[in-house]
Write a protein that holds these residues in place. Structure first.
Motif, PDB file in Angstrom:
ATOM      1  N   GLN A 147       0.834  -1.257   0.054  1.00  0.00           N
ATOM      2  CA  GLN A 147      -0.085  -0.019  -0.073  1.00  0.00           C
ATOM      3  C   GLN A 147       0.781   1.140   0.122  1.00  0.00           C
ATOM      4  OE1 GLN A 147      -3.902  -0.309   2.269  1.00  0.00           O
ATOM      5  NE2 GLN A 147      -2.808  -1.335   3.568  1.00  0.00           N
ATOM      6  N   PHE A 148       0.402   2.411  -0.510  1.00  0.00           N
ATOM      7  CA  PHE A 148       0.803   3.573  -0.369  1.00  0.00           C
ATOM      8  C   PHE A 148       2.271   3.770  -1.018  1.00  0.00           C
ATOM      9  CE2 PHE A 148       0.577   7.996   1.820  1.00  0.00           C
ATOM     10  CZ  PHE A 148       0.302   8.752   0.735  1.00  0.00           C
ATOM     11  N   PHE A 149       3.260   4.489  -0.291  1.00  0.00           N
ATOM     12  CA  PHE A 149       4.649   4.401  -0.486  1.00  0.00           C
ATOM     13  C   PHE A 149       5.199   3.055  -0.395  1.00  0.00           C
ATOM     14  CE2 PHE A 149       4.357   5.976   3.944  1.00  0.00           C
ATOM     15  CZ  PHE A 149       5.514   5.376   4.668  1.00  0.00           C
ATOM     16  N   GLY A 150       4.931   2.161   0.267  1.00  0.00           N
ATOM     17  CA  GLY A 150       5.565   0.926   0.356  1.00  0.00           C
ATOM     18  C   GLY A 150       5.252   0.367  -1.017  1.00  0.00           C
ATOM     19  N   LYS A 151       4.261   0.278  -1.789  1.00  0.00           N
ATOM     20  CA  LYS A 151       4.299   0.054  -3.078  1.00  0.00           C
ATOM     21  C   LYS A 151       5.258   0.406  -3.948  1.00  0.00           C
ATOM     22  CE  LYS A 151       0.152   1.088  -4.125  1.00  0.00           C
ATOM     23  NZ  LYS A 151      -1.123   1.292  -4.887  1.00  0.00           N
ATOM     24  N   ARG A 152       5.467   2.181  -3.771  1.00  0.00           N
ATOM     25  CA  ARG A 152       6.531   2.712  -4.483  1.00  0.00           C
ATOM     26  C   ARG A 152       7.961   2.344  -4.363  1.00  0.00           C
ATOM     27  NH1 ARG A 152       2.402   5.999  -3.858  1.00  0.00           N
ATOM     28  NH2 ARG A 152       1.857   7.559  -5.252  1.00  0.00           N
ATOM     29  N   LEU A 153       8.308   1.853  -3.061  1.00  0.00           N
ATOM     30  CA  LEU A 153       9.475   1.477  -2.467  1.00  0.00           C
ATOM     31  C   LEU A 153       9.816   0.170  -3.158  1.00  0.00           C
ATOM     32  CD1 LEU A 153      12.018   1.128  -0.855  1.00  0.00           C
ATOM     33  CD2 LEU A 153      10.495   0.080   1.042  1.00  0.00           C
ATOM     34  N   VAL A 154       8.690  -0.925  -3.306  1.00  0.00           N
ATOM     35  CA  VAL A 154       9.091  -2.335  -3.944  1.00  0.00           C
ATOM     36  C   VAL A 154       9.416  -1.936  -5.277  1.00  0.00           C
ATOM     37  CG1 VAL A 154       7.752  -4.142  -4.739  1.00  0.00           C
ATOM     38  CG2 VAL A 154       7.340  -3.592  -2.475  1.00  0.00           C
ATOM     39  N   HIS A 155       8.601  -1.009  -6.012  1.00  0.00           N
ATOM     40  CA  HIS A 155       8.749  -0.632  -7.496  1.00  0.00           C
ATOM     41  C   HIS A 155      10.237  -0.156  -7.890  1.00  0.00           C
ATOM     42  CE1 HIS A 155       5.136  -1.875  -9.608  1.00  0.00           C
ATOM     43  NE2 HIS A 155       4.381  -1.151  -8.608  1.00  0.00           N
ATOM     44  N   LYS A 156      10.648   0.776  -6.738  1.00  0.00           N
ATOM     45  CA  LYS A 156      12.135   1.357  -6.907  1.00  0.00           C
ATOM     46  C   LYS A 156      12.986   0.067  -6.989  1.00  0.00           C
ATOM     47  CE  LYS A 156      14.268   5.755  -5.727  1.00  0.00           C
ATOM     48  NZ  LYS A 156      14.193   6.099  -7.112  1.00  0.00           N
ATOM     49  N   LEU A 157      12.849  -0.669  -5.972  1.00  0.00           N
ATOM     50  CA  LEU A 157      13.852  -1.632  -5.795  1.00  0.00           C
ATOM     51  C   LEU A 157      13.802  -2.621  -7.014  1.00  0.00           C
ATOM     52  CD1 LEU A 157      12.891  -2.584  -2.090  1.00  0.00           C
ATOM     53  CD2 LEU A 157      15.339  -2.003  -2.828  1.00  0.00           C
ATOM     54  N   LEU A 158      12.665  -3.009  -7.595  1.00  0.00           N
ATOM     55  CA  LEU A 158      12.702  -3.726  -8.646  1.00  0.00           C
ATOM     56  C   LEU A 158      13.226  -3.022  -9.698  1.00  0.00           C
ATOM     57  CD1 LEU A 158       9.103  -5.212  -8.455  1.00  0.00           C
ATOM     58  CD2 LEU A 158      11.030  -6.542  -8.036  1.00  0.00           C
ATOM     59  N   GLU A 159      12.990  -1.845  -9.994  1.00  0.00           N
ATOM     60  CA  GLU A 159      13.659  -0.889 -10.957  1.00  0.00           C
ATOM     61  C   GLU A 159      15.156  -0.978 -10.934  1.00  0.00           C
ATOM     62  OE1 GLU A 159      11.561   2.730 -10.713  1.00  0.00           O
ATOM     63  OE2 GLU A 159       9.804   2.023 -11.290  1.00  0.00           O
ATOM     64  N   ASN A 160      15.705  -0.997  -9.714  1.00  0.00           N
ATOM     65  CA  ASN A 160      17.041  -1.024  -9.661  1.00  0.00           C
ATOM     66  C   ASN A 160      17.939  -2.141  -9.505  1.00  0.00           C
ATOM     67  OD1 ASN A 160      18.103   2.089  -9.361  1.00  0.00           O
ATOM     68  ND2 ASN A 160      16.129   1.808  -8.452  1.00  0.00           N
ATOM     69  N   GLY A 161      16.911  -3.425  -9.900  1.00  0.00           N
ATOM     70  CA  GLY A 161      17.324  -4.677 -10.266  1.00  0.00           C
ATOM     71  C   GLY A 161      17.651  -5.621  -8.979  1.00  0.00           C
ATOM     72  N   ALA A 162      16.887  -5.129  -7.636  1.00  0.00           N
ATOM     73  CA  ALA A 162      17.024  -6.115  -6.556  1.00  0.00           C
ATOM     74  C   ALA A 162      16.130  -7.175  -6.785  1.00  0.00           C
ATOM     75  CB  ALA A 162      16.518  -4.985  -5.341  1.00  0.00           C
TER      76      ALA A 162
END
Length: 295
Positions: free
Chosen positions: A11-26
């Motif tokens: 939810q909310f900024f937690g979703k953005r954190l997940v997407h940011k991690l994925l975008e950076n190859g984690a």
């Protein structure tokens, strides 16, 4: 930071954190109750846990390892203790999503205004921490437990009031609706100032904390703060209506931001660590434009 575990993250900024991690190859694992749909597809591993049941976490985390854990779903120090013990030996860095509510009311709060190393934590279940004072004690105690007991680096990120288009709490949307519909908003003192942060910056700083293995406490907020009067004026200008403020506060009109004191943050420590926060006014203008169409 190749492997990241997020406790929560749907939810909310937690979703953005997940997407940011994925975008950076984690390689990302999320651990939740499994009740909230997410849009991560096959990009994440999903574990089912109950934050109030330590055994569920021990079972879910068995034979796994991560570089960092982001604790997004902790609402009691018992949950922090159980999660840390279940993850002991399985992580290298613990990042705790805290809150500016760990501070007493006041302006320009710095990280030194609350010292988790000298705080005596309480250990109660989340249902026993009621209201804003209970939330404050729970987050203080969770920070205190982690900083005093963890044998891995710990960071506590203390966001201001988080705002964004998909805020499930609808706290900001409440004000837009009330102003647009010309309904009274109950606020004891609309002159109080508060700090805000965008959901994007909350996620962005959390990501950086993991990338740089930051330790200690960090405030996260726009540099500029805003009084409730000024916030309502901005909303009023955008929707073409004048906000109606009343000091006769009832359940149906009480502002979610109508607290008994003001809270603003100093973010120089986060900026010194290398993070640049967005500007408040342009972000607010865009957010209000989106939200006024939803009412």
């Amino acid at each position: 930071m190749n492997r990241a575990l997020i406790l929560g993250g749907t939810q909310f900024f937690g979703k953005r954190l997940v997407h940011k991690l994925l975008e950076n190859g984690a390689k990302v694992t999320i651990a939740t109750r499994g009740r909230t749909h997410d849009d991560f597809g096959d990009g994440v591993e999903r574990l089912i846990i109950d934050r109030e049941n330590k055994e569920s976490m021990i079972k879910a985390f068995d034979h796994k390892q991560w570089d960092v854990v982001y604790d997004q779903s902790c609402f009691s120090p018992l949950e922090a203790k159980s999660a840390y013990e279940a993850l002991h030996g399985k992580i290298r860095h613990y990042i705790f999503t805290s809150t500016m509510a760990v501070y007493e009311f006041g302006r320009g709060k710095t990280e030194e205004d609350f010292d988790p190393l000298s705080y005596e934590p309480s250990f109660k279940e989340r249902k026993d921490y009621k209201g804003i004072s209970g939330y404050q004690e729970a987050k203080r105690s969770a920070e205190a437990y982690l900083f005093q007991n963890a044998d891995v680096p710990v960071a506590a990120v203390r966001p201001a009031l988080v705002i964004g288009i998909d805020d499930y709490t609808e706290r900001f949307l409440f004000h837009v609706k009330k102003v647009k519909n010309e309904e009274p908003i109950g606020i004891a003192d609309p002159g109080y100032f508060y700090s805000y942060t965008s959901a994007e910056d909350a996620a962005g700083f959390l990501y950086m904390a993991g990338e740089k293995t930051l330790t200690g406490a960090y405030n996260a907020a726009f540099e500029k703060s805003l009084s409730l009067n000024d916030l309502l004026l901005k909303i009023g200008c955008a929707v073409g209506k004048k906000a109606i403020v009343t000091r006769e506060i009832a359940k149906e009109n009480a502002s979610p931001y109508g607290l008994s004191g003001e809270w603003t943050l100093n973010v120089s420590k986060a900026e010194s660590a290398g993070y640049s926060f967005e500007e408040l006014d342009p972000y607010l203008e865009k957010l209000i434009e989106v939200m006024k169409k939803e009412t």
